[in-house]
Structure formats: structure tokens, C-alpha cells
Design a protein around this motif. Structure first.
Motif, PDB file in Angstrom:
ATOM      1  N   LYS A   8       0.786  -1.177   0.016  1.00 20.20           N
ATOM      2  CA  LYS A   8      -0.053  -0.073  -0.019  1.00 20.20           C
ATOM      3  C   LYS A   8       0.740   1.271  -0.143  1.00 20.20           C
ATOM      4  O   LYS A   8       0.458   2.200  -0.771  1.00 20.20           O
ATOM      5  N   THR A  11       2.444   1.619  -3.305  1.00 16.71           N
ATOM      6  CA  THR A  11       1.288   1.994  -4.215  1.00 16.71           C
ATOM      7  C   THR A  11       0.979   3.458  -3.979  1.00 16.71           C
ATOM      8  O   THR A  11       0.803   4.405  -4.809  1.00 16.71           O
ATOM      9  N   ALA A  12       1.003   4.114  -2.579  1.00 14.48           N
ATOM     10  CA  ALA A  12       0.766   5.277  -2.323  1.00 14.48           C
ATOM     11  C   ALA A  12       1.962   6.361  -2.800  1.00 14.48           C
ATOM     12  O   ALA A  12       1.449   7.450  -3.198  1.00 14.48           O
ATOM     13  N   LYS A  13       3.027   5.693  -2.588  1.00  8.45           N
ATOM     14  CA  LYS A  13       4.186   6.301  -2.986  1.00  8.45           C
ATOM     15  C   LYS A  13       4.140   6.416  -4.650  1.00  8.45           C
ATOM     16  O   LYS A  13       4.401   7.570  -4.943  1.00  8.45           O
ATOM     17  N   GLU A  14       3.861   5.468  -5.055  1.00  9.16           N
ATOM     18  CA  GLU A  14       3.798   5.499  -6.593  1.00  9.16           C
ATOM     19  C   GLU A  14       2.483   6.387  -6.887  1.00  9.16           C
ATOM     20  O   GLU A  14       2.834   7.304  -7.923  1.00  9.16           O
ATOM     21  N   ASN A  15       1.465   6.314  -6.194  1.00  7.61           N
ATOM     22  CA  ASN A  15       0.396   7.434  -6.470  1.00  7.61           C
ATOM     23  C   ASN A  15       0.844   8.792  -6.198  1.00  7.61           C
ATOM     24  O   ASN A  15       0.488   9.800  -6.909  1.00  7.61           O
ATOM     25  N   GLU A  16       1.655   9.023  -5.169  1.00 10.94           N
ATOM     26  CA  GLU A  16       2.284  10.191  -4.815  1.00 10.94           C
ATOM     27  C   GLU A  16       3.207  10.794  -5.950  1.00 10.94           C
ATOM     28  O   GLU A  16       3.118  12.015  -6.457  1.00 10.94           O
ATOM     29  N   ALA A  18       2.948   9.494  -9.146  1.00 10.46           N
ATOM     30  CA  ALA A  18       2.381  10.019  -9.982  1.00 10.46           C
ATOM     31  C   ALA A  18       1.372  10.992  -9.795  1.00 10.46           C
ATOM     32  O   ALA A  18       1.201  12.043 -10.911  1.00 10.46           O
ATOM     33  N   SER A  19       1.149  11.365  -8.563  1.00  9.94           N
ATOM     34  CA  SER A  19       0.337  12.640  -8.488  1.00  9.94           C
ATOM     35  C   SER A  19       1.348  13.891  -8.679  1.00  9.94           C
ATOM     36  O   SER A  19       0.710  15.005  -9.340  1.00  9.94           O
TER      37      SER A  19
END
Length: 274
Positions: A8, A11-16, A18-19
Motif C-alpha cells: 500500500k 502504491t501510495a508512493k507510486e500514487n504520490e 504519479a500525483s
């Protein structure tokens, strides 16, 4: 669970990431959008400026077109006017030429008429002169005849005056005799007066009246002969006058013709000069 959290977290880091990438992309896109907007505004401004320039150019072009159209219309009008003036000038020139030709013909006719009138005038003068010369001969004869008639009339008057005197003497002789006869026979008068009248009457009767009667008879014969001579002179004068008359009339006709010819020649000369 750890793995799940790590997953997670990743994923969150990736999301970050990505964000952030998305934010960066968004910022980039915003920047690009702003740049594009600025470019668009700049282009719009440039377009507007171009549009304004185009409108000004269009206005100027329209004005120029209107001026050129007005100039063209003016040129067309000027050309039409020039054509009309040219046609008018050509018509006037043709009319002037025709008038000139007519004037030349009129002058020619006037010159011929003047020459003819002057020729007629000369002929009329010659005819008048000839008629005058012919009349002159008979006029001289008539003058001679008239002078002769005048002389005969004078002679007749002189003879008649003498005859009248003789008749007056004869009448006075008879009147006196008649008067003395009346006095001598008038009983109302005195004897002395009657006797005196008788004495004078006897003396008067004693006179010879033959000479007086002879003088009267002779004078009457002279008067009759003179009357015949006077009549002959009058007839000669009348004959001379009759012979002259046709030549006199011919001269008068020639004078009238000459005056008419002179007037016609003068009129022809004035007409040609005008």
C-alpha cells in the motif's frame, strides 16, 4: 500484513509520484496553457491589430475604390462630354462648311446678277441715248415748225389789228352819219342845231368812202391769206409733233427702263456687298 502495508505504501508512493508527476504535468500543462493563452492573446492582439489594419486598409481601399469609381465616372462623363462637344463641333463645322458653300454660291449668283444688271443698265443707257438722238431730230423740226407758226400768228395778228382799225373807222363813219341824220330830223331840237347837223351830214356824205372800203376789202383778203398760212404752219407743227411723239414715247420708255436698270444694278451691288 506488512507486505500489504508495504504494498500500500508503495502504491501510495507510486500514487504520490504519479500525483506529483500529474501535478507537474498539470503545472506544465497550466504553464503551457498560460503560455498558449498568452500566445493566443498575443495572436488575438496581433490578429486584432491585423484586423484593424485590414479594416483600415479595407476602408482605405474602399475609399480609393470610391475615388477611382468617381474618377472613372468623371472621366466617363468628361469623355461623353468631349464626344458630345466633338459631335457638336463636327456638326457646326459641317453647317459652317455648308453655309460657306451656300455663301459662295450666293456671292457667285449675286456677282452674276450684278454683272447682268450692269449690262442691262448699259444697254438701257445706250437705248435711251439712241432714242434721244432720234427724238432730237424731230424735236428740232417741231421747234422750227412752232417758231414758223408763231411768226405766222404774229403776222396774222398785225394784219388783223390793221383790219380792226379800218373796221373801227368805218363804224365810226356810219355811226356819225346815223347820229347826224337823227339830229337833223329831230323836230324837238332847234333850227340852228338841226341845220348844223344837216351841213355836217352833207359834208360827210360828200367824202369818198371808196378808199376806206377798198382798204377794208384788201385787208380782209390779206387776213384770209394769212389765216391760211397760219393754218398751214399749225398743221406743219402738228405733223412734226405727231412724227416726234413715237420717238418721245420711246425715249420716255428708255428712260424708265434705264432708271429701273440702275436701281436693279444698285440693289445687286448692295446685296453682293452685304
Amino acid at each position: 500484513a506488512l507486505a500489504d502495508c508495504q504494498s500500500k505504501a508503495e502504491t501510495a508512493k507510486e500514487n504520490e509520484i504519479a500525483s506529483k508527476e500529474a501535478e507537474a504535468a498539470a503545472k506544465k500543462a497550466l504553464a503551457e496553457a498560460k503560455s498558449a493563452e498568452a500566445d493566443a492573446k498575443k495572436s488575438a492582439a496581433a490578429a486584432k491589430k491585423s484586423e484593424d489594419s485590414a479594416k483600415k486598409a479595407e476602408t482605405k481601399a474602399l475609399e480609393k475604390e470610391a475615388q477611382e469609381k468617381a474618377a472613372e465616372e468623371k472621366a466617363i462623363a468628361a469623355e461623353e462630354k468631349a464626344i458630345a462637344e466633338e459631335e457638336t463641333a463636327a456638326a457646326e463645322a459641317a453647317a459652317a462648311k455648308q453655309a460657306e458653300e451656300e455663301a459662295i454660291e450666293a456671292e457667285k449668283a449675286a456677282t452674276e446678277a450684278e454683272a447682268e444688271a450692269k449690262d442691262e443698265e448699259q444697254k438701257a443707257k445706250a437705248a435711251e441715248k439712241e432714242a434721244h438722238e432720234k427724238e432730237k431730230v424731230f424735236a428740232e423740226k417741231e421747234d422750227i415748225a412752232r417758231a414758223a407758226e408763231d411768226e405766222e400768228l404774229k403776222a396774222q395778228k398785225a394784219l388783223q389789228d390793221v383790219l380792226d382799225e379800218i373796221k373801227a373807222e368805218e363804224k365810226a363813219y356810219h355811226d356819225k352819219m346815223e347820229k347826224l341824220e337823227k339830229i337833223s330830223s329831230d323836230e324837238s331840237l332847234g333850227v340852228v342845231k338841226r341845220n348844223k347837223a344837216k351841213h355836217e351830214l352833207a359834208q360827210l356824205k360828200a367824202e369818198d368812202p371808196t378808199a376806206l372800203r377798198t382798204a377794208k376789202i384788201n385787208q380782209e383778203a390779206y387776213v384770209r391769206r394769212q389765216e391760211k398760212a397760219t393754218q398751214a404752219a399749225a398743221l406743219a407743227r402738228a405733223e412734226a409733233q405727231r412724227a416726234r411723239k413715237p420717238f418721245e414715247e420711246a425715249r420716255k420708255a428708255a428712260v424708265a427702263k434705264r432708271e429701273s436698270a440702275e436701281a436693279a444694278a444698285k440693289e445687286a451691288t448692295e446685296s453682293r456687298a452685304a
